[in-house]
Motif scaffolding. Structure first.
Motif, PDB file in Angstrom:
ATOM      1  N   TRP A   1     -46.933  10.250   7.364  1.00 29.92           N
ATOM      2  CA  TRP A   1     -46.532  10.570   6.005  1.00 29.92           C
ATOM      3  C   TRP A   1     -45.235   9.852   5.660  1.00 29.92           C
ATOM      4  O   TRP A   1     -44.299   9.815   6.455  1.00 29.92           O
ATOM      5  CB  TRP A   1     -46.318  12.075   5.845  1.00 29.92           C
ATOM      6  CG  TRP A   1     -47.581  12.867   5.815  1.00 29.92           C
ATOM      7  CD1 TRP A   1     -48.135  13.569   6.865  1.00 29.92           C
ATOM      8  CD2 TRP A   1     -48.451  13.057   4.702  1.00 29.92           C
ATOM      9  NE1 TRP A   1     -49.297  14.174   6.446  1.00 29.92           N
ATOM     10  CE2 TRP A   1     -49.513  13.896   5.128  1.00 29.92           C
ATOM     11  CE3 TRP A   1     -48.433  12.619   3.379  1.00 29.92           C
ATOM     12  CZ2 TRP A   1     -50.540  14.275   4.272  1.00 29.92           C
ATOM     13  CZ3 TRP A   1     -49.445  13.019   2.529  1.00 29.92           C
ATOM     14  CH2 TRP A   1     -50.492  13.829   2.983  1.00 29.92           C
ATOM     15  N   TYR A   2     -45.168   9.286   4.481  1.00 31.96           N
ATOM     16  CA  TYR A   2     -43.958   8.661   3.932  1.00 31.96           C
ATOM     17  C   TYR A   2     -43.440   9.624   2.864  1.00 31.96           C
ATOM     18  O   TYR A   2     -44.176  10.021   1.965  1.00 31.96           O
ATOM     19  CB  TYR A   2     -44.282   7.299   3.312  1.00 31.96           C
ATOM     20  CG  TYR A   2     -43.166   6.740   2.471  1.00 31.96           C
ATOM     21  CD1 TYR A   2     -42.104   6.092   3.066  1.00 31.96           C
ATOM     22  CD2 TYR A   2     -43.176   6.881   1.086  1.00 31.96           C
ATOM     23  CE1 TYR A   2     -41.060   5.580   2.299  1.00 31.96           C
ATOM     24  CE2 TYR A   2     -42.147   6.377   0.316  1.00 31.96           C
ATOM     25  CZ  TYR A   2     -41.093   5.726   0.922  1.00 31.96           C
ATOM     26  OH  TYR A   2     -40.069   5.240   0.161  1.00 31.96           O
ATOM     27  N   LYS A   3     -42.164  10.003   2.951  1.00 29.14           N
ATOM     28  CA  LYS A   3     -41.588  10.956   1.993  1.00 29.14           C
ATOM     29  C   LYS A   3     -40.711  10.219   0.999  1.00 29.14           C
ATOM     30  O   LYS A   3     -39.791   9.477   1.365  1.00 29.14           O
ATOM     31  CB  LYS A   3     -40.747  11.995   2.720  1.00 29.14           C
ATOM     32  CG  LYS A   3     -40.123  13.022   1.807  1.00 29.14           C
ATOM     33  CD  LYS A   3     -39.300  14.012   2.618  1.00 29.14           C
ATOM     34  CE  LYS A   3     -38.646  15.019   1.715  1.00 29.14           C
ATOM     35  NZ  LYS A   3     -37.761  15.917   2.491  1.00 29.14           N
ATOM     36  N   HIS A   4     -41.007  10.431  -0.286  1.00 29.61           N
ATOM     37  CA  HIS A   4     -40.201   9.878  -1.370  1.00 29.61           C
ATOM     38  C   HIS A   4     -39.577  11.072  -2.070  1.00 29.61           C
ATOM     39  O   HIS A   4     -40.278  11.883  -2.667  1.00 29.61           O
ATOM     40  CB  HIS A   4     -41.093   9.095  -2.332  1.00 29.61           C
ATOM     41  CG  HIS A   4     -40.305   8.368  -3.375  1.00 29.61           C
ATOM     42  ND1 HIS A   4     -39.763   7.136  -3.158  1.00 29.61           N
ATOM     43  CD2 HIS A   4     -39.973   8.726  -4.640  1.00 29.61           C
ATOM     44  CE1 HIS A   4     -39.120   6.751  -4.252  1.00 29.61           C
ATOM     45  NE2 HIS A   4     -39.240   7.708  -5.149  1.00 29.61           N
ATOM     46  N   GLU A   5     -38.265  11.215  -1.953  1.00 27.39           N
ATOM     47  CA  GLU A   5     -37.598  12.442  -2.392  1.00 27.39           C
ATOM     48  C   GLU A   5     -37.204  12.470  -3.862  1.00 27.39           C
ATOM     49  O   GLU A   5     -36.845  11.450  -4.430  1.00 27.39           O
ATOM     50  CB  GLU A   5     -36.343  12.657  -1.564  1.00 27.39           C
ATOM     51  CG  GLU A   5     -36.636  12.861  -0.100  1.00 27.39           C
ATOM     52  CD  GLU A   5     -35.374  13.107   0.699  1.00 27.39           C
ATOM     53  OE1 GLU A   5     -34.431  13.688   0.160  1.00 27.39           O
ATOM     54  OE2 GLU A   5     -35.350  12.704   1.853  1.00 27.39           O
TER      55      GLU A   5
ATOM     56  N   ASP B   1     -40.473  16.272  -4.631  1.00 26.52           N
ATOM     57  CA  ASP B   1     -40.775  15.353  -3.538  1.00 26.52           C
ATOM     58  C   ASP B   1     -42.233  14.905  -3.601  1.00 26.52           C
ATOM     59  O   ASP B   1     -43.118  15.662  -4.003  1.00 26.52           O
ATOM     60  CB  ASP B   1     -40.544  16.018  -2.176  1.00 26.52           C
ATOM     61  CG  ASP B   1     -39.095  16.365  -1.924  1.00 26.52           C
ATOM     62  OD1 ASP B   1     -38.224  15.890  -2.678  1.00 26.52           O
ATOM     63  OD2 ASP B   1     -38.837  17.123  -0.971  1.00 26.52           O
TER      64      ASP B   1
ATOM     65  N   PRO C   1     -47.452  17.765   5.779  1.00 30.68           N
ATOM     66  CA  PRO C   1     -46.053  17.390   5.990  1.00 30.68           C
ATOM     67  C   PRO C   1     -45.025  18.449   5.587  1.00 30.68           C
ATOM     68  O   PRO C   1     -43.839  18.279   5.832  1.00 30.68           O
ATOM     69  CB  PRO C   1     -45.895  16.144   5.121  1.00 30.68           C
ATOM     70  CG  PRO C   1     -46.854  16.361   4.005  1.00 30.68           C
ATOM     71  CD  PRO C   1     -48.023  17.063   4.628  1.00 30.68           C
ATOM     72  N   LEU C   2     -45.458  19.547   4.939  1.00 29.50           N
ATOM     73  CA  LEU C   2     -44.493  20.570   4.542  1.00 29.50           C
ATOM     74  C   LEU C   2     -45.145  21.940   4.496  1.00 29.50           C
ATOM     75  O   LEU C   2     -46.363  22.038   4.326  1.00 29.50           O
ATOM     76  CB  LEU C   2     -43.864  20.241   3.187  1.00 29.50           C
ATOM     77  CG  LEU C   2     -44.714  20.415   1.939  1.00 29.50           C
ATOM     78  CD1 LEU C   2     -43.797  20.492   0.737  1.00 29.50           C
ATOM     79  CD2 LEU C   2     -45.651  19.260   1.760  1.00 29.50           C
TER      80      LEU C   2
ATOM     81  N   TYR D   1     -45.121  12.929  -1.061  1.00 25.17           N
ATOM     82  CA  TYR D   1     -45.475  12.428   0.272  1.00 25.17           C
ATOM     83  C   TYR D   1     -46.704  11.543   0.110  1.00 25.17           C
ATOM     84  O   TYR D   1     -47.617  11.865  -0.640  1.00 25.17           O
ATOM     85  CB  TYR D   1     -45.802  13.583   1.206  1.00 25.17           C
ATOM     86  CG  TYR D   1     -44.633  14.489   1.494  1.00 25.17           C
ATOM     87  CD1 TYR D   1     -43.914  14.369   2.676  1.00 25.17           C
ATOM     88  CD2 TYR D   1     -44.247  15.467   0.589  1.00 25.17           C
ATOM     89  CE1 TYR D   1     -42.850  15.209   2.947  1.00 25.17           C
ATOM     90  CE2 TYR D   1     -43.179  16.309   0.849  1.00 25.17           C
ATOM     91  CZ  TYR D   1     -42.481  16.170   2.029  1.00 25.17           C
ATOM     92  OH  TYR D   1     -41.428  16.997   2.287  1.00 25.17           O
ATOM     93  N   TYR D   2     -46.724  10.445   0.857  1.00 26.59           N
ATOM     94  CA  TYR D   2     -47.820   9.482   0.753  1.00 26.59           C
ATOM     95  C   TYR D   2     -48.253   9.059   2.148  1.00 26.59           C
ATOM     96  O   TYR D   2     -47.414   8.899   3.049  1.00 26.59           O
ATOM     97  CB  TYR D   2     -47.355   8.247  -0.028  1.00 26.59           C
ATOM     98  CG  TYR D   2     -48.343   7.106  -0.010  1.00 26.59           C
ATOM     99  CD1 TYR D   2     -49.433   7.089  -0.872  1.00 26.59           C
ATOM    100  CD2 TYR D   2     -48.192   6.044   0.880  1.00 26.59           C
ATOM    101  CE1 TYR D   2     -50.348   6.043  -0.851  1.00 26.59           C
ATOM    102  CE2 TYR D   2     -49.108   5.005   0.906  1.00 26.59           C
ATOM    103  CZ  TYR D   2     -50.175   5.009   0.047  1.00 26.59           C
ATOM    104  OH  TYR D   2     -51.084   3.989   0.070  1.00 26.59           O
ATOM    105  N   ARG D   3     -49.558   8.871   2.331  1.00 22.54           N
ATOM    106  CA  ARG D   3     -50.063   8.258   3.562  1.00 22.54           C
ATOM    107  C   ARG D   3     -51.371   7.554   3.263  1.00 22.54           C
ATOM    108  O   ARG D   3     -52.029   7.802   2.265  1.00 22.54           O
ATOM    109  CB  ARG D   3     -50.206   9.267   4.688  1.00 22.54           C
ATOM    110  CG  ARG D   3     -51.329  10.261   4.530  1.00 22.54           C
ATOM    111  CD  ARG D   3     -51.405  11.142   5.757  1.00 22.54           C
ATOM    112  NE  ARG D   3     -52.457  12.141   5.642  1.00 22.54           N
ATOM    113  CZ  ARG D   3     -52.915  12.823   6.661  1.00 22.54           C
ATOM    114  NH1 ARG D   3     -52.423  12.633   7.870  1.00 22.54           N
ATOM    115  NH2 ARG D   3     -53.875  13.708   6.493  1.00 22.54           N
TER     116      ARG D   3
END
Length: 105
Positions: free
Chosen positions: A98-102, A84, A55-56, A86-88
């Motif tokens: 991917w879910y991004k939690h900042e 940050d 994701p990055l 990221y979760y999946r």
């Protein structure tokens, strides 16, 4: 839901823990293939830029774990520079997005 994970995660020395106990992610790999429970790390931005399903494009550490007993494999990816996360999760053999939690740090 993700807040509890973040709070638990923030109480350990994450850089030292994951690097000393982790497996190096090398150039050209696909994060979809990381399904073995454990700790992983990508030390270089250049390597991260060439990974599939990442994701990055920056160096990171990643934890692969079972999220519900042993029913679902999950990945948590930590970008320490900005804090940050990221979760999946994999469901029925397919990775979800991917879910991004900042900025948790």
């Amino acid at each position: 839901m993700y807040r509890n994970c973040v709070l638990l995660y923030s109480k350990i020395d994450t850089d030292t823990f994951l690097l000393r106990n982790g497996i190096r992610i090398t150039a050209g790999q696909n994060l979809d293939n990381f399904q073995t429970i454990g700790n992983y790390f990508c030390e270089e931005d250049l390597v991260a830029k060439g990974l599939s399903n990442c994701p990055l494009p920056y160096a990171f550490t990643m934890k692969v774990f079972y999220s519900t007993g042993t029913a679902y494999i999950s990945q948590l990816l930590f970008f320490h520079h900005r804090g940050d996360i990221y979760y999946r999760i994999m469901i029925n053999g397919q990775w979800r997005g991917w879910y991004k939690h900042e900025s948790v740090g």
